[in-house]
Design a protein around this motif. Structure first.
Motif, mmCIF file in Angstrom:
data_model
loop_
_atom_site.group_PDB
_atom_site.id
_atom_site.type_symbol
_atom_site.label_atom_id
_atom_site.label_comp_id
_atom_site.label_asym_id
_atom_site.label_seq_id
_atom_site.Cartn_x
_atom_site.Cartn_y
_atom_site.Cartn_z
ATOM 1 N N PRO A 83 38.535 40.504 44.976
ATOM 2 C CA PRO A 83 37.112 40.048 44.380
ATOM 3 C C PRO A 83 36.719 38.965 45.353
ATOM 4 C CG PRO A 83 38.926 38.830 43.119
ATOM 5 C CD PRO A 83 39.746 39.996 43.906
ATOM 6 N N ASP A 84 35.422 39.029 45.571
ATOM 7 C CA ASP A 84 34.587 37.947 46.447
ATOM 8 C C ASP A 84 34.514 36.809 45.530
ATOM 9 O OD1 ASP A 84 33.151 36.637 48.331
ATOM 10 O OD2 ASP A 84 31.512 37.975 48.101
ATOM 11 N N ASN A 85 35.521 36.113 45.450
ATOM 12 C CA ASN A 85 35.760 34.694 44.733
ATOM 13 C C ASN A 85 36.414 33.887 45.384
ATOM 14 O OD1 ASN A 85 38.135 35.358 44.132
ATOM 15 N ND2 ASN A 85 37.879 35.738 42.077
ATOM 16 N N GLY A 86 36.784 33.970 46.696
ATOM 17 C CA GLY A 86 37.614 33.086 47.524
ATOM 18 C C GLY A 86 38.903 33.208 47.609
ATOM 19 N N LEU A 87 39.499 34.422 46.550
ATOM 20 C CA LEU A 87 40.880 34.697 46.687
ATOM 21 C C LEU A 87 41.404 35.114 48.057
ATOM 22 C CD1 LEU A 87 43.484 35.016 44.942
ATOM 23 C CD2 LEU A 87 42.434 37.620 44.438
ATOM 24 N N LEU B 100 49.387 41.669 43.893
ATOM 25 C CA LEU B 100 49.329 40.193 43.738
ATOM 26 C C LEU B 100 48.155 39.955 42.693
ATOM 27 C CD1 LEU B 100 49.426 37.161 46.233
ATOM 28 C CD2 LEU B 100 47.792 37.278 44.460
ATOM 29 N N SER B 101 48.610 39.143 41.628
ATOM 30 C CA SER B 101 47.474 39.070 40.595
ATOM 31 C C SER B 101 47.990 38.029 39.403
ATOM 32 C CB SER B 101 47.504 40.372 39.782
ATOM 33 O OG SER B 101 48.307 40.587 38.785
ATOM 34 N N ASP B 102 46.942 37.883 38.543
ATOM 35 C CA ASP B 102 47.255 36.893 37.197
ATOM 36 C C ASP B 102 47.298 37.669 36.056
ATOM 37 O OD1 ASP B 102 44.785 37.731 37.055
ATOM 38 O OD2 ASP B 102 43.842 35.702 36.406
ATOM 39 N N PHE B 103 47.978 39.001 36.191
ATOM 40 C CA PHE B 103 48.064 39.887 34.956
ATOM 41 C C PHE B 103 49.228 39.661 34.289
ATOM 42 C CE2 PHE B 103 45.250 43.332 37.311
ATOM 43 C CZ PHE B 103 44.138 42.570 36.859
ATOM 44 N N VAL C 210 44.375 40.698 42.838
ATOM 45 C CA VAL C 210 43.130 40.480 42.001
ATOM 46 C C VAL C 210 43.422 39.259 40.697
ATOM 47 C CG1 VAL C 210 42.207 41.757 39.836
ATOM 48 C CG2 VAL C 210 43.444 43.011 41.758
ATOM 49 N N VAL C 211 42.814 38.205 41.294
ATOM 50 C CA VAL C 211 42.576 37.051 40.238
ATOM 51 C C VAL C 211 41.283 37.084 40.001
ATOM 52 C CG1 VAL C 211 42.886 34.628 39.745
ATOM 53 C CG2 VAL C 211 44.609 36.098 41.103
ATOM 54 N N ASP C 212 40.662 37.427 38.859
ATOM 55 C CA ASP C 212 39.138 37.863 38.926
ATOM 56 C C ASP C 212 38.461 37.383 37.656
ATOM 57 O OD1 ASP C 212 36.979 39.409 39.848
ATOM 58 O OD2 ASP C 212 37.761 41.202 39.281
ATOM 59 N N PRO C 213 38.121 36.139 37.552
ATOM 60 C CA PRO C 213 37.673 35.725 35.987
ATOM 61 C C PRO C 213 36.226 36.278 35.953
ATOM 62 C CG PRO C 213 37.827 33.864 37.407
ATOM 63 C CD PRO C 213 38.842 34.845 38.165
ATOM 64 N N GLY C 214 35.570 36.433 36.920
ATOM 65 C CA GLY C 214 34.338 36.883 37.130
ATOM 66 C C GLY C 214 33.849 38.641 37.164
#
Lengths: 266, 266, 266
Positions: free
Chosen positions: B94-98, B9-12, B70-74
């Protein structure tokens, strides 16, 4: 060798059944392994984009990978169909330059596919992805056919299509060109990080606008700001943090950036 | 455990080779099972959309599923990379809330992935999908690595990103927000059917326009008419039969609807 | 029979997790073979486009293929869910005409799926792809269920949706209609090459503009010029070499072309 993985790369898009039918054909040939789409988002007929994508992907494919690459505006015409092996991998695709990153490898062996000899009917003049490339790639991946047995050596040198090189600027520095833009709007340039000067920093300019020196990742600049960095394939790339460099700067394919050695104006 | 299925699952998007290279990397790590794309259509960097999609998908994944999200702008910055297990499934991202829908589960165990300890080279600062998340997910799915062995407990509490809650209206009723719009133009709201009042009907309003009470399916209204119903994930959703609610009403992400208890004005 | 391959065709697009969740459901049912997307790019609810695509794909599927086809604007309503077998393959889909190319086959057997008898919970009224069609197709492909055991014979004749036929012109010749446009902008017409006159050439006209006689492939005309040829599915198709016939001529779905027998005006 059996159990090799089969990768597809094309300009077919995913809206039509073309990719699905290449895979159906691979299964019909007896391939039973894993099939992976590298991408089918190459713009229609854009062979140079295919060259760049294949070059980007090559270092990341697993050992023994078989790649079926189809960007083929000359399908049904006089161009040959090629099978090649290099680096333990195998490749099939049209003889129009698409396979250049493979053909440039020192250990590359290439053959001109002979569909008749391989018992391949040729039901269409416009979909060799389904009728030639997928079945040949599937047989190779299934261990039923070797590249050497796909046909004779090509009767003429395969077409090579090299990506544009950086151009020295009159006022010093190098003019770099946008090779492609990805889905995030990041613009990849025709220079690899290993070609950067070793003992000096560099600075980038878009027209009169300074884009700064080389950064590491998006978070190194403020949101909305442009940055230049080394992308995940080792190319110099321009992004806008949280935005689209291609749209906002703008930097479409073919646009140019100037790189100067920092402090020297060169 | 071996033979677990691997979900991505991603924003790629699918125009670039990013998804294909995550899978190539999984194969290179020895994963030999089935890989499934949940979706790569999350808008670039839209972590909340990823949270909603992961929450929607979770109840429908097969036992033992491993999810690479992976949705990972950072990417490349200070944020940790997480591995988690909950409900017999495993997750990396990633540890960004996803991963919030996973981290909120009572039986969740979470680790901060330590790439060095796992022998992972880090060739890029901008594509951890290929360099960290896919290989770790592949090893877990192949039974070569357990979540517990991916690294230490996180040094700080993982980021949680909760979706917006319905807001009580001054004049009575609840203001609901469009979380996302699907490819049919259906607009999913931030309320689940199990939170509806049990002993009273409800009615929906878009601005001054009544959208009626809760329907079961599209055929319950005339063609071209809007309807509100429970979508296949249990969320309240607005559609236009044979059309696009998002475009025609309009109801883009972030737009609001008011729900009132039928007959009471509340 | 086990080890049959599972194919999907729908109007779900790839932006949402619908396709991924059909596959997740197939895995949850115990299917362990290969899953292939034929296409999910059918325009939302466009059953005739689905019929044409299924008709195009059928001859190219491997022996024993199982197809899960979902273009289903009447989901949750009174329409039946069908399972069919023909030509050694199996198909599931809604009873709205989508399966017409299968139902028209002489050896076709069809059943009305009975979810209750099959122990299928029906958690949603709007996503039978996940809740009915994928699990039934998966069980059939895994050899756990036969088409005959999916339910009783349909209580009424299944819906048939035939594509439009060519129409004789008043001034002689045949009026052909664009059935669909592919990602290259090529426009496929409602005539197959085996229906062409055997002893005479043909010529094509778009309004007053002559499009010439039948060509073999793109390279047979100059860049930028239109051509008419037999596409890879045996349909008469119009392209612009290196361009988009759909956009440039223009030739959107539903547009018409006139075919005349060469030299006779008929």
């Amino acid at each position: 060798m059996s159990g090799r993985h089969l990768f597809f790369l094309s300009d077919f898009g995913l809206g039509d059944p073309y990719v699905g039918l290449m895979k159906a054909r691979a299964l019909a040939e007896g391939f039973g392994g894993t099939m992976v789409d590298l991408s089918h988002g190459i713009p229609p007929g854009d062979v140079p984009r295919g060259v760049a994508m294949l070059e980007d992907c090559l270092p990341w494919l697993p050992a023994g990978a078989v790649v079926c690459a189809v960007v083929d505006p000359g399908v049904g015409g006089a161009r040959a169909a090629l099978a090649a092996r290099a680096g333990g991998m195998a490749f099939v695709g049209p003889d129009n330059g698409l396979l250049t990153p493979v053909l440039r490898q020192a250990d590359c062996t290439v053959r001109a596919i002979d569909p008749e000899r391989l018992g391949l009917p040729m039901p269409s003049a416009t979909f060799h992805g389904r009728d030639v490339f997928a079945p040949i790639a599937a047989r190779i991946a299934a261990g039923l056919l070797s590249v050497d047995d796909t046909g004779p050596a090509p009767s003429s040198e395969p077409v090579l299509l090299d990506l544009p090189l950086p151009v020295p600027c009159e006022g010093g520095g190098l003019e770099l060109t946008v090779l492609y833009v990805d889905g995030f709007g990041n613009a990849a340039l025709n220079l690899r990080s290993d070609a950067l000067p070793r003992n000096a920093g560099v600075e980038f300019h878009l027209g009169g606008r300074p884009l700064g020196s080389l950064q590491r990742t998006y978070g190194d600049v403020a949101p909305g700001q442009p940055l230049v960095y080394v992308n995940s394939f080792g190319r110099i790339e321009v992004a806008v943090r949280g935005g689209s460099a291609a749209r906002e700067l703008p930097l479409p394919p073919g646009a140019t950036i100037v790189m100067k050695t920092a402090g020297t104006g060169e």
